[in-house]
Design a protein around this motif. Structure first.
Motif, short mmCIF file in Angstrom:
data_model
loop_
_atom_site.label_atom_id
_atom_site.label_comp_id
_atom_site.label_asym_id
_atom_site.label_seq_id
_atom_site.Cartn_x
_atom_site.Cartn_y
_atom_site.Cartn_z
N GLY A 86 0.80 -1.22 0.00
CA GLY A 86 0.00 0.00 0.00
C GLY A 86 0.83 1.27 0.00
O GLY A 86 0.27 2.37 0.06
N GLY A 87 2.18 1.13 -0.06
CA GLY A 87 3.04 2.31 -0.12
C GLY A 87 3.18 3.06 1.20
O GLY A 87 3.38 4.27 1.19
N VAL A 88 3.12 2.33 2.32
CA VAL A 88 3.13 2.97 3.63
C VAL A 88 4.47 2.74 4.33
O VAL A 88 4.90 1.59 4.51
CB VAL A 88 1.99 2.41 4.52
N HIS A 89 5.16 3.81 4.72
CA HIS A 89 6.37 3.70 5.53
C HIS A 89 5.98 3.07 6.88
O HIS A 89 4.96 3.47 7.48
CB HIS A 89 7.00 5.07 5.77
N THR A 90 6.78 2.12 7.37
CA THR A 90 6.30 1.32 8.50
C THR A 90 7.38 1.05 9.55
O THR A 90 8.52 0.71 9.22
CB THR A 90 5.75 -0.03 7.99
N LEU A 91 6.97 1.18 10.81
CA LEU A 91 7.76 0.76 11.96
C LEU A 91 7.10 -0.49 12.53
O LEU A 91 5.95 -0.45 12.98
CB LEU A 91 7.81 1.86 13.01
N VAL A 92 7.82 -1.63 12.50
CA VAL A 92 7.31 -2.90 13.01
C VAL A 92 7.93 -3.17 14.37
O VAL A 92 9.15 -3.12 14.52
CB VAL A 92 7.63 -4.06 12.05
N GLU A 93 7.09 -3.47 15.36
CA GLU A 93 7.64 -3.84 16.67
C GLU A 93 8.54 -5.06 16.53
O GLU A 93 8.35 -5.90 15.65
CB GLU A 93 6.51 -4.13 17.66
N GLY A 123 11.19 -1.91 15.86
CA GLY A 123 11.10 -1.27 17.17
C GLY A 123 11.96 -1.89 18.24
O GLY A 123 11.44 -2.31 19.29
N HIS A 124 13.27 -1.94 18.01
CA HIS A 124 14.19 -2.39 19.07
C HIS A 124 14.45 -1.20 19.98
O HIS A 124 15.43 -0.46 19.83
CB HIS A 124 15.48 -2.93 18.46
N ILE A 125 13.58 -1.02 20.95
CA ILE A 125 13.52 0.19 21.77
C ILE A 125 14.78 0.44 22.59
O ILE A 125 15.11 1.60 22.89
CB ILE A 125 12.28 0.13 22.70
#
Length: 334
Positions: free
Chosen positions: A83-90, A117-119
């Motif tokens: 869908g063309g969405v920039h994404t941050l994956v946990e 998401g390596h916090i």
């Protein structure tokens, strides 16, 4: 500055924190949330709770945060990439290496910013530690040892302690040293009646020969998050629960007590606890991701890239394989 439209999928324990931070960021508007299980923490506010990643994409979002259980990461991430969405994956990026590789490829092919998401990378103590190591304050690095233990978190149902907790230590160790894992040797235990391991002890070797040691479990009534880095000039100890960083230097004063003077090795020197700013790690992580999205580059703002997330999954799988085989396993990152 254009307002970026953000979406969030997964409204559980982590999702509620992501929603709070997304709503606080300048230049971002949280316009859509989704969770097929509903909204247990009432974070949606005035927003309708959508049911899927497809519905999230249909809301015409620019960026998304994925906080669903690990087993759904690949399906959701691939939908967002399409869908063309920039994404941050946990973290972890995916439950296995092949799934992580497919996610990486999808985002790279689409020219999208993808992050993991390596916090812990954004913990003030570890950020200060990494800077000091880069500046050579410790000299040559000999060993990195981590301890991460505490009670079992009820939010985790689909992975064991290696892929949930130990991936923090795998990622932060490679990051603070700037060196990849070469091999691992591990033992695991199953003490709580679940199908997944709840304890791991792992010894590793980085590509430059640095020795690593990681003790991780869900079986302790006390919570501990400690990273110790030992080198030629002394030892750094980072407590990521309190975001404190302490340096124990090697002694420089001659020892005159004969019994101790005969010991061939380092001696105790000065101890310094650094005063460092302590912003919220999740806020720092989101700010870095936002900067990367605006710059159109995964490398621009110090985010954890999906390729780095893939490498962490590969090390975690090597840890599990080592425990199963009872032998040292070389790390191979596709």
């Amino acid at each position: 500055m254009a307002i970026l439209r953000a979406g969030l999928i997964g409204l559980g324990m982590m999702g509620r924190h992501h929603a709070r931070v997304l709503r606080s960021l300048e230049g971002v508007e949280l316009v859509a949330v989704a969770d097929p299980g509903g909204d247990p923490h009432s974070v949606a506010g005035e927003l309708a709770v959508l049911r899927s990643a497809q519905e999230l994409v249909a809301a015409q979002i620019d960026l998304a945060v994925v906080a669903v259980p690990t087993r759904f990461h690949e399906e959701v991430a691939l939908t967002l990439a399409a869908g063309g969405v920039h994404t941050l994956v946990e973290k972890p990026l995916a439950p296995d290496v092949e799934g992580a590789r497919r996610i990486v490829q999808a985002f790279e092919d689409a020219g999208l910013v993808g992050a993991v998401g390596h916090i812990e990378r954004f913990n003030p103590a570890l950020q200060s530690l990494r800077t000091r190591l880069e500046q050579g304050e410790l000299g040559a690095i000999y060993q990195v040892a981590t301890r991460r233990q505490g009670p079992f978190p009820n939010r985790i149902a689909d992975v064991g302690v290696v892929k949930d907790l130990a991936t923090h230590d795998i990622d932060l160790t490679a990051w603070v040293t700037g060196k990849a894992f070469r091999s691992v040797a591990a033992r695991t235990a199953y003490k709580s009646g679940r199908e997944h391991e709840d304890l791991v002890a792992a010894v590793g070797a980085l590509e430059d020969g640095t020795v690593t040691n990681h003790l991780v479990n869900w079986l302790s009534p006390m919570k501990e998050r400690v990273t110790t880095v030992t080198g030629e000039n002394g030892t750094f100890v980072a407590d990521t629960l309190t975001a404190d960083l302490t340096f124990y230097s090697n002694g420089s004063v001659p020892t005159t007590w004969d019994a101790i003077a005969k010991f061939r090795g380092v001696s105790e020197g000065d101890v310094v606890r650094f005063a460092i700013p302590k912003p919220e790690p999740l806020m720092t992580e989101h700010t870095a991701f936002l900067q990367a999205v605006r710059a159109g580059s995964a490398e621009a703002a110090g985010i954890v890239t999906m390729r780095q997330g893939l490498a962490t999954v590969a090390v975690a799988e090597a840890v599990i394989a080592s425990a199963a085989k009872g032998e040292t396993v070389d790390v191979v990152v596709p």
